[in-house]
Design a protein around this motif. Structure first.
Motif, mmCIF file in Angstrom:
data_model
loop_
_atom_site.group_PDB
_atom_site.id
_atom_site.type_symbol
_atom_site.label_atom_id
_atom_site.label_comp_id
_atom_site.label_asym_id
_atom_site.label_seq_id
_atom_site.Cartn_x
_atom_site.Cartn_y
_atom_site.Cartn_z
ATOM 1 N N TYR A 164 0.834 -1.204 0.000
ATOM 2 C CA TYR A 164 0.000 0.000 0.000
ATOM 3 C C TYR A 164 0.868 1.254 0.000
ATOM 4 O O TYR A 164 0.653 2.171 -0.798
ATOM 5 N N TYR A 165 1.858 1.321 0.883
ATOM 6 C CA TYR A 165 2.702 2.508 0.973
ATOM 7 C C TYR A 165 3.535 2.703 -0.295
ATOM 8 O O TYR A 165 3.693 3.835 -0.763
ATOM 9 N N ASN A 166 4.066 1.634 -0.871
ATOM 10 C CA ASN A 166 4.819 1.763 -2.123
ATOM 11 C C ASN A 166 3.934 2.313 -3.235
ATOM 12 O O ASN A 166 4.348 3.201 -3.988
ATOM 13 N N LEU A 167 2.717 1.795 -3.360
ATOM 14 C CA LEU A 167 1.796 2.254 -4.394
ATOM 15 C C LEU A 167 1.348 3.696 -4.137
ATOM 16 O O LEU A 167 1.157 4.472 -5.075
ATOM 17 N N THR A 168 1.187 4.046 -2.871
ATOM 18 C CA THR A 168 0.807 5.416 -2.517
ATOM 19 C C THR A 168 1.905 6.394 -2.915
ATOM 20 O O THR A 168 1.624 7.474 -3.441
ATOM 21 N N GLU A 169 3.154 6.035 -2.687
ATOM 22 C CA GLU A 169 4.277 6.898 -3.061
ATOM 23 C C GLU A 169 4.315 7.126 -4.571
ATOM 24 O O GLU A 169 4.503 8.253 -5.033
ATOM 25 N N THR A 170 4.107 6.064 -5.346
ATOM 26 C CA THR A 170 4.060 6.189 -6.800
ATOM 27 C C THR A 170 2.921 7.117 -7.209
ATOM 28 O O THR A 170 3.083 7.992 -8.061
ATOM 29 N N ASN A 171 1.754 6.954 -6.580
ATOM 30 C CA ASN A 171 0.595 7.785 -6.893
ATOM 31 C C ASN A 171 0.852 9.252 -6.548
ATOM 32 O O ASN A 171 0.473 10.153 -7.302
ATOM 33 N N LEU A 172 1.502 9.511 -5.415
ATOM 34 C CA LEU A 172 1.801 10.903 -5.036
ATOM 35 C C LEU A 172 2.697 11.574 -6.068
ATOM 36 O O LEU A 172 2.459 12.722 -6.455
ATOM 37 N N ARG A 173 3.712 10.856 -6.533
ATOM 38 C CA ARG A 173 4.600 11.420 -7.557
ATOM 39 C C ARG A 173 3.816 11.727 -8.834
ATOM 40 O O ARG A 173 3.950 12.808 -9.409
ATOM 41 N N GLN A 174 3.014 10.760 -9.266
ATOM 42 C CA GLN A 174 2.207 10.960 -10.473
ATOM 43 C C GLN A 174 1.248 12.132 -10.307
ATOM 44 O O GLN A 174 1.119 12.968 -11.207
ATOM 45 N N SER A 175 0.573 12.187 -9.182
ATOM 46 C CA SER A 175 -0.416 13.241 -8.940
ATOM 47 C C SER A 175 0.224 14.627 -8.952
ATOM 48 O O SER A 175 -0.328 15.570 -9.533
ATOM 49 N N MET A 176 1.384 14.764 -8.325
ATOM 50 C CA MET A 176 2.059 16.064 -8.300
ATOM 51 C C MET A 176 2.498 16.471 -9.703
ATOM 52 O O MET A 176 2.387 17.635 -10.077
ATOM 53 N N GLN A 177 2.976 15.510 -10.495
ATOM 54 C CA GLN A 177 3.399 15.811 -11.860
ATOM 55 C C GLN A 177 2.203 16.243 -12.704
ATOM 56 O O GLN A 177 2.273 17.230 -13.438
ATOM 57 N N ILE A 178 1.086 15.548 -12.583
ATOM 58 C CA ILE A 178 -0.125 15.898 -13.332
ATOM 59 C C ILE A 178 -0.652 17.258 -12.887
ATOM 60 O O ILE A 178 -1.054 18.076 -13.718
ATOM 61 N N LEU A 179 -0.640 17.511 -11.589
ATOM 62 C CA LEU A 179 -1.097 18.803 -11.082
ATOM 63 C C LEU A 179 -0.246 19.938 -11.668
ATOM 64 O O LEU A 179 -0.777 20.963 -12.103
ATOM 65 N N ALA A 180 1.059 19.748 -11.696
ATOM 66 C CA ALA A 180 1.954 20.759 -12.277
ATOM 67 C C ALA A 180 1.608 20.990 -13.744
ATOM 68 O O ALA A 180 1.552 22.140 -14.200
ATOM 69 N N GLN A 181 1.369 19.914 -14.484
ATOM 70 C CA GLN A 181 1.000 20.045 -15.902
ATOM 71 C C GLN A 181 -0.317 20.808 -16.056
ATOM 72 O O GLN A 181 -0.458 21.651 -16.933
ATOM 73 N N GLN A 182 -1.293 20.532 -15.188
ATOM 74 C CA GLN A 182 -2.580 21.222 -15.242
ATOM 75 C C GLN A 182 -2.413 22.711 -14.918
ATOM 76 O O GLN A 182 -3.081 23.557 -15.511
ATOM 77 N N MET A 183 -1.529 23.023 -13.983
ATOM 78 C CA MET A 183 -1.278 24.425 -13.646
ATOM 79 C C MET A 183 -0.641 25.178 -14.804
ATOM 80 O O MET A 183 -0.981 26.335 -15.061
ATOM 81 N N VAL A 184 0.263 24.533 -15.507
ATOM 82 C CA VAL A 184 0.907 25.167 -16.647
ATOM 83 C C VAL A 184 -0.113 25.392 -17.767
ATOM 84 O O VAL A 184 -0.133 26.442 -18.410
ATOM 85 N N LYS A 185 -0.984 24.410 -17.979
ATOM 86 C CA LYS A 185 -2.035 24.537 -18.996
ATOM 87 C C LYS A 185 -3.015 25.650 -18.653
ATOM 88 O O LYS A 185 -3.526 26.341 -19.520
ATOM 89 N N GLY A 186 -3.294 25.764 -17.339
ATOM 90 C CA GLY A 186 -4.223 26.792 -16.872
ATOM 91 C C GLY A 186 -5.624 26.345 -17.003
ATOM 92 O O GLY A 186 -6.618 26.841 -16.954
#
Length: 186
Positions: A164-186
């Motif tokens: 669970y914790y390993n998968l959560t860490e992977t998800n957090l990295r993915q989520s932050m990267q996607i959030l950054a992309q969404q912020m750049v897109k606006g």
């Protein structure tokens, strides 16, 4: 194929983690300006990413809760249940490798302090003992530093916690990267 061999050995937790890692590779190879840093362990994490946008633009994306459903890798549904000034109640449904294929519902109490901080805490949830955290947006040279601090304690059998914790860490990295992309897109 490696994934097929893993499936044949019936090592599901390892297979799920391996496949989640493969899915994350394109996101992890993103530009250095938006590289995600993650620290912490066993449910207590701090993730951060530098995004070349203004604080108001970052805030607008971060707090557009309902638009994140289907965009973030784990949020199936999101709905603002009620709002009173800077306080709101948010209902979300999560489904991701870390939920082991289950749809997990949660209600969160959210407190906003625009345009720099948002805190949240679990009101109720399926298979979640504890969930709380905060987001901060700090202006820095060239944009903003977006930081997510989270503490999560799942209600699952102990033998699944490591996976669970390993998968959560992977998800957090993915989520932050996607959030950054969404912020750049606006």
């Amino acid at each position: 194929m490696v994934a097929t061999r893993l499936l044949q050995r019936r090592s599901l937790p390892i297979t799920v983690g391996f496949l989640a890692t493969l899915q994350a590779l394109p996101l992890l190879a993103a530009s250095p300006a938006s590289r995600v840093t993650l620290s912490g362990q066993q449910g207590q994490y701090t993730a951060s990413v530098m995004v070349p946008v203004s604080a108001p633009k970052a805030w607008a994306v971060l707090t557009n809760y309902e638009s994140m459903a289907g965009v973030m890798p784990d949020i199936q549904q999101a709905r603002v249940v009620s709002r009173s000034g800077r306080n709101l109640e948010l209902a979300q449904t999560y489904k991701a490798p870390y939920t082991f294929g289950l749809s997990i519902k949660a209600r969160l109490q959210v407190q906003e302090t625009p345009p720099s901080k948002m805190s949240y805490a679990l009101i109720s949830g399926d298979r979640i003992k504890q969930l709380q955290g905060s987001w901060t947006i700090t202006p820095v040279k060239g944009g903003v530093l977006v930081k997510h601090q989270i503490q999560v304690v799942p209600q699952i059998p102990g033998f699944l916690l490591g996976t669970y914790y390993n998968l959560t860490e992977t998800n957090l990295r993915q989520s932050m990267q996607i959030l950054a992309q969404q912020m750049v897109k606006g």
